[in-house]
Design an enzyme around this catalytic site. Structure first.
Site, PDB file in Angstrom:
ATOM      1  CB  THR A 365      -0.911   0.005   1.243  1.00  0.00           C
ATOM      2  OG1 THR A 365      -1.710  -1.169   1.232  1.00  0.00           O
ATOM      3  CG2 THR A 365      -1.805   1.226   1.257  1.00  0.00           C
ATOM      4  CB  CYS A 448      -6.315  -5.690   4.027  1.00  0.00           C
ATOM      5  SG  CYS A 448      -5.951  -3.964   4.398  1.00  0.00           S
ATOM      6  CE  LYS A 487       0.037 -10.479   1.187  1.00  0.00           C
ATOM      7  NZ  LYS A 487      -0.295 -10.084   2.559  1.00  0.00           N
ATOM      8  CB  ALA A 575       5.850  -7.520   2.262  1.00  0.00           C
TER       9      ALA A 575
END
Length: 710
Positions: A365, A448, A487, A575
């Site tokens: 993000t 998320c 995910k 990530a």
């Protein structure tokens, strides 16, 4: 993050040891200086073991107070800083709106057509244009040009920003004849105006998605009155709107009623066909629809015709097919209209992406934008994925959300990640992406942890609703023709993992790969990733389902360990490790710890700036947008500790760096956790910031355990 205080001494003290009789208050207990602690002690407290020669003492309390009172650059009226130097925004929304209106009335708000052509009469709207056409007034107020060369002058076309380009002086040295026609800025998946208007007016049709939802019993018209046992049909036209929209001619020519269906060995198949043509009974979940082709019952996911009944019954198939009074051509025409909608490859038959041993850059993000992905591609990433895009915003035609789907030509294996709370919005988004974007796979984010996403029922909230997960995956998989990946996190609550019990079902629902982040939603990033649970999920997964692990990959040693501990694991998604040091992909491929110098790091930042100017533009707005995303990235990169000054290598992702000096001034500047120093780095490449410039990181990366990066 701020300066970490020294750890407490292990020596025992009496309750009165910290009491100061002069101050009449308790003071802090005696501290052991950081430089006297062993590396083992520091690692136990998650503090990076920096060599003693590079440590510097923490600033005194009076210095910190003076810094807060003085503000950044001694300008207390414009900026207000914390002890970490992070600049806080002081302007209200009303003030920002007022500034935007003033800007629209200023000479700087010049027409893009006039700016590109350099002629006041270059706009086709003339005096009716709401933008400024006064070139002289614009040039008088335009900020000074930046050092360097326009990023567009080497392409086959001239700079599209014309006189508004902050490198306008370099345009004179380049002509169309001097441009390299072999080099072109290639970005695809751009939202077109005609498509955006259809989405704005809610006039875009989603026949495949709507039909798939009806097949699954998730959406349709009003509940029908059909009786399950006798094959009667309800001819309510509202219940067959998808068929009427797609194949109006075929359905109108071959419309049938219940009286036309005769009893036969194919009665079960006739009921399935009639339910598709006339409507859907929402009182019970629908099974797979079977269509009749040439008198054969054909499963809508199967590539071969399947016969129902005995061998004698198969030989007695009438020439008029199964419908009295109708010839074979009419029946075939009716059935082909249904099968055209429904005959799609199952997830097992789709072209899958081979994730095995490939380096996968996670969707990140804010920071995982197109210029950053280009940086990671140059440093060795194999697979890239766009930032998470909200389905509702994509369906509304929001240009800012569609920008997250853009793809550069260098991204040879590219996917997009979407997030939605309901099957209809996700399925329609998938169909929209299928039709208007070039992607290799679509990833659905069901992990998320951000509050605004969870409160809407999306993201990791779906981990508490397995039946909705099933509906979303089935609807999306049945609509798209590209591979579908998922995910997830281990679960919603800490200590209540549940993905291992769903992983086989996720494959049956239609997903081709799944990424498991080894933390729960409740944990966020406060604890280390649970890789043992990721291994457990991998071992329970079907052989054809690719499982990817995610969490705390920060060196090639971490990558090698996870791949050797669980050979069934396809690969590891990288990530935050890539945010802090994007050259981690190079380290994994070359199997080494890269002691990268400050000048090499600055060159990487310079490449990001050039890519950003190509992507966001080389005018003033594009320069400041590039600066903003550069500062967001620098709010992560300062956490990197050079290999040459560590006592223990490799660096772990959860280590807090103490205050230290770099091996040169630039390395010291890059190690600062102050936003004012990040701004100084941006000014090296993008010039001075505007007078009233402010910046606050969107993600609290400097807190380590409270970062809300989805």
């Amino acid at each position: 993050m701020g300066i970490l205080p020294p750890a407490e001494s292990n020596e025992t003290t009496s309750p009165d040891d910290g009491f100061d009789p002069l101050e009449k208050s308790y003071q802090s207990p005696p501290k052991l200086p950081v430089e006297l602690r062993t590396p083992e002690d520091l690692i136990a407290k998650a503090i990076a073991p920096v060599k003693i020669d590079y440590l510097r003492p923490p600033p005194s309390r009076t210095a910190l107070t003076a810094k807060v009172e003085g503000g950044a650059d001694n300008d207390a009226t414009e900026r207000k800083t914390t002890t970490s130097g992070v600049i806080k925004e002081k302007k209200s929304k009303r003030q920002l709106k007022r500034e935007r209106k003033q800007e629209q009335k200023s000479a700087l708000h010049i027409c893009s057509e006039v700016a590109k052509s350099g002629k006041a009469d270059g706009c086709r709207f003339g005096e009716n244009c709401r933008f400024n056409h006064d070139i002289a007034a614009f040039l008088a107020q335009k900020p000074a040009d930046l050092e360097g060369v326009c990023p567009f002058v080497t392409f086959e076309e001239l700079c599209p920003y014309g006189i508004t380009c902050r490198f306008f002086n370099t345009h004179k040295e380049h002509t169309p004849e001097s441009c390299d026609i072999s080099k072109k800025s290639s970005e695809i998946n751009v939202l077109k105006k005609d498509l955006q208007k259809l989405l704005w007016k809610n006039k875009f049709s989603f026949p495949k998605a709507d039909y798939q939802l009806k097949v699954l019993g998730l959406k349709g018209g009003k509940s029908t009155n059909s009786k399950a046992g006798n094959g009667q049909l309800d001819n309510n036209p509202e219940n067959s709107d998808v068929l009427n929209d797609l194949h109006a001619d075929e359905v109108d020519d071959t419309c049938i009623s219940a009286d036309e269906i005769r009893r036969s060995p194919w009665e079960a198949a006739e009921k399935e066909l009639s339910s598709v043509v006339s409507g859907f009974d929402e009182s019970r979940p629908l099974k797979k629809v079977k269509s009749l082709v040439d008198g054969h019952v054909k499963d809508n996911w199967s590539s071969e015709a399947t016969y129902v009944g005995t061998s004698e019954q198969r030989n007695d198939i009438p020439e008029t097919n199964l419908l009295d009074g109708r010839d074979g051509a009419s029946s075939i025409r009716l059935c082909s209209s249904i099968s055209d909608l429904n005959l799609k490859p199952h997830a097992r038959e789709k072209k899958l992406i081979d994730f095995s041993r490939k380096l996968y850059l996670a969707p990140l993000t804010t920071v995982g934008n197109l210029p950053f992905r280009r940086i990671c591609k140059t440093l060795g990433a194999d697979i890239t994925c766009g930032e998470m895009a909200l389905c509702t915003n994509l369906l509304q035609g929001q240009a800012s959300e569609w920008a997250l789907l853009r793809r550069h030509s260098s991204e040879d294996i590219f996917g997009v990640q979407i997030c939605g709370a309901y099957p209809d919005s996700v399925a329609r988004t998938v169909e929209l992406i299928d039709q208007h974007c070039e992607v290799d796979f679509i990833d659905i984010n069901m992990g998320c942890p951000i509050d605004i996403i969870v409160n809407k029922g999306a993201g990791s909230s779906l981990l508490t609703k397995p039946m909705r997960m099933k509906s979303i995956i089935q609807a999306a998989s049945g609509t798209t023709v590209v591979p579908l990946t998922i995910k997830v996190r281990t679960g919603f609550f800490e200590g209540r993992n549940r993905i291992d019990s769903l992983i086989s079902n996720i494959y049956d629902w239609g997903a081709g790969a799944i990424t498991v982040h080894g933390r729960s939603r409740q944990q966020r990033y406060s604890k280390l990733s649970d890789w043992n649970y990721i291994y457990q999920c991998t071992n329970k997964a079907p052989a054809d389902l690719q499982v990817l692990g995610n969490g705390d990959i920060f060196s090639y040693c971490d990558y090698n360990k996870h791949m050797s501990d669980c050979p069934e694991l396809s690969t590891c998604m990288i990530a935050r490790g890539a945010l802090i040091k994007p050259w981690i992909f190079t380290e994994i491929k070359e199997q080494r710890h890269w002691d990268i110098s400050s000048s090499e790091r600055l060159n990487i930042i310079r490449d990001f700036v050039n890519f950003g100017l190509e992507h966001w533009g080389s005018d003033t707005k594009g320069v400041e947008t590039t600066r903003h995303f550069l500062l967001e990235w620098l709010s992560y990169t300062h956490r990197y500790i050079p290999v040459g000054i560590l006592d223990v290598i490799p660096q772990r992702l959860n280590w807090r760096p103490p205050s230290y000096f770099g091996r040169d001034d630039l390395e010291t500047l890059m190690a600062s956790d102050s936003a004012a120093d990040w701004i100084r780095i941006s000014e090296m490449l993008l010039g001075k910031v505007p007078e009233s410039f402010t910046f606050a990181p969107k993600h609290k990366s400097n807190a380590y355990d409270t970062a809300e990066n989805g």
